[in-house]
Design an enzyme around this catalytic site. Structure first.
Site, PDB file in Angstrom:
ATOM      1  CB  THR A  49      10.198 -22.633  -1.722  1.00 12.46           C
ATOM      2  OG1 THR A  49       9.349 -23.236  -0.754  1.00 12.46           O
ATOM      3  CG2 THR A  49      11.306 -23.611  -2.092  1.00 12.46           C
TER       4      THR A  49
ATOM      5  CE1 TYR B 192      11.827 -24.227   1.468  1.00 13.91           C
ATOM      6  CE2 TYR B 192      11.881 -26.585   1.037  1.00 13.91           C
ATOM      7  CZ  TYR B 192      11.199 -25.386   1.034  1.00 13.91           C
ATOM      8  OH  TYR B 192       9.908 -25.333   0.614  1.00 13.91           O
TER       9      TYR B 192
ATOM     10  CB  THR C  30       4.200 -23.171  -3.951  1.00 15.79           C
ATOM     11  OG1 THR C  30       4.765 -24.096  -3.011  1.00 15.79           O
ATOM     12  CG2 THR C  30       5.265 -22.702  -4.925  1.00 15.79           C
ATOM     13  CG  ASP C  31       3.071 -24.719   1.266  1.00 14.41           C
ATOM     14  OD1 ASP C  31       3.235 -25.446   0.268  1.00 14.41           O
ATOM     15  OD2 ASP C  31       3.705 -24.864   2.329  1.00 14.41           O
TER      16      ASP C  31
ATOM     17  CE  LYS D 130       2.584 -26.993  -3.286  1.00 12.97           C
ATOM     18  NZ  LYS D 130       3.400 -26.421  -2.196  1.00 12.97           N
TER      19      LYS D 130
ATOM     20  CD  GLU E 119     -25.276 -35.578  -3.680  1.00 10.11           C
ATOM     21  OE1 GLU E 119     -25.508 -36.603  -3.012  1.00 10.11           O
ATOM     22  OE2 GLU E 119     -24.127 -35.219  -3.996  1.00 10.11           O
TER      23      GLU E 119
END
Length: 348
Positions: free
Chosen positions: A32, A45, A111-112, A184, A305
């Site tokens: 981005t 975009y 960023t993903d 994120k 567990e």
């Protein structure tokens, strides 16, 4: 007279040293921060439209921070980030650091999947110089684009001698995160990255940095991992656990050749009986199964567990599913026992 000349020479030398700028290389991958839209006020975009040279030229006074050179490694949205590009980055970083004379590296990235690339580089890059990932949540054409200041601060961190030996970091929205702890947490907010378990490495405010700590686990020059001669990483799949998890998803992963499976489990890395039995079958076929959690914070403990000792599973501790996949992919480059694999997830 001679003493006055000596003092003068010392002062001149000190002045030139104080003015000496750091050498920083920016490796661009897209995202981005390099995105563009037809207007400044639309959410849609296209990522990876702007070159690194154009990005640097758009940031006032950034060249006062360091001598900057830019290289375009790729120009993709981070949804298209791949192990191929990540390996290319790691090997280019190794080349640059071996050449000497470099003070820091900045990587522009979407960023993903930024936390995955950051964590991967933190495992395999054997250097003490700062490696700083940076991105943005708004494209370069947006009103109040966050990319320029993020890039400015990232270069400031990469050029800072105090940033050395802190591993791979991420700088966005004034915060400095460790690759070990960041994740994120928002699809749209500019403060999208948090370090919920271990906290920030520091802050960068208009190029002025304040550091709080060093990372806790192994990284960088301490790491045992290397990808110098690696062209491809083993396949590791993430299976998301939920109500009535279909066991055939796990079976299909094994059939398709996965060498490792990460379960994004419920709660403390748990799953239903059918999923548990499918994972046991996978382990018996030589597939490494790691129990992580779909929950944002908290650790997945061993034998809490689930009887990991009996079933042959690995507990992820504080690694979320995506970071567990990265660590497992790298760890599988070498044959390891279940105990050794568990130790790796504890130490890294």
């Amino acid at each position: 007279m001679r003493s006055k000349i000596t003092i003068l020479l010392i002062l001149v030398s000190m002045g030139s040293f104080a003015q000496k700028k750091a050498n920083v290389v920016i490796l661009a991958t897209g995202g981005t921060i390099a995105g563009a839209a037809s207007t400044g006020v639309q959410s849609g975009y296209t990522s990876g439209q702007v070159t690194i040279d154009a990005m640097v030229n758009a940031v006032p006074d950034i060249t006062k921070l360091a001598n900057i050179k830019g290289e375009q490694i790729s120009n993709v949205g981070s949804q298209d980030m791949s192990f191929e590009i990540m390996l290319k980055l790691a090997k280019r970083i190794a080349e640059l650091t071996q050449q000497g004379g470099l003070d820091g590296i900045v990587i522009t990235h979407g960023t993903d999947t930024m936390e995955e690339t950051a964590y991967f580089l933190n495992l395999v890059c054997k250097t003490d110089i700062p490696i700083v990932l940076v991105g943005s949540m708004r494209p370069s054409t947006a009103v109040s684009a966050d990319g320029p200041l993020n890039l400015y601060n990232a270069v400031a961190v990469a050029a800072d001698p105090n940033a050395k030996k802190r591993g791979v970091m991420l700088v966005m929205n004034d915060w400095i995160h460790s690759a070990q702890s960041l994740t994120k947490v928002s699809t749209t907010a500019v403060q999208t990255f948090m370090s919920p378990l271990n906290g920030l490495i520091g802050i960068s405010n208009y190029g002025t940095n304040e550091f709080y700590r060093f990372p806790f686990n192994k990284y960088g020059s301490q790491s045992e991992f290397s990808v110098d001669n690696v062209a491809k990483l083993p396949r590791v799949d993430i299976i998301y656990a939920d109500v009535d998890l279909p066991a055939d998803l796990i079976d299909a992963s094994v059939e398709k050749g996965a060498k490792g499976i990460v379960i994004a489990g419920v709660g403390n890395g748990n799953m239903n009986k059918a999923g548990m039995e499918a994972c046991e079958r996978a382990v018996k076929k030589g597939v490494v199964v790691v129990r992580s959690s779909r929950v944002v914070t908290g650790n997945v403990g061993r034998n809490v567990e689930v009887d990991d000792d009996k079933m042959g599973f690995v507990a992820s501790y504080d690694h979320n599913p995506q970071k567990s996949r990265i660590l497992l992919s790298v760890a599988l480059l070498k044959q390891r026992s279940n105990a050794d694999m568990q130790k790796i997830f504890y130490e890294y």
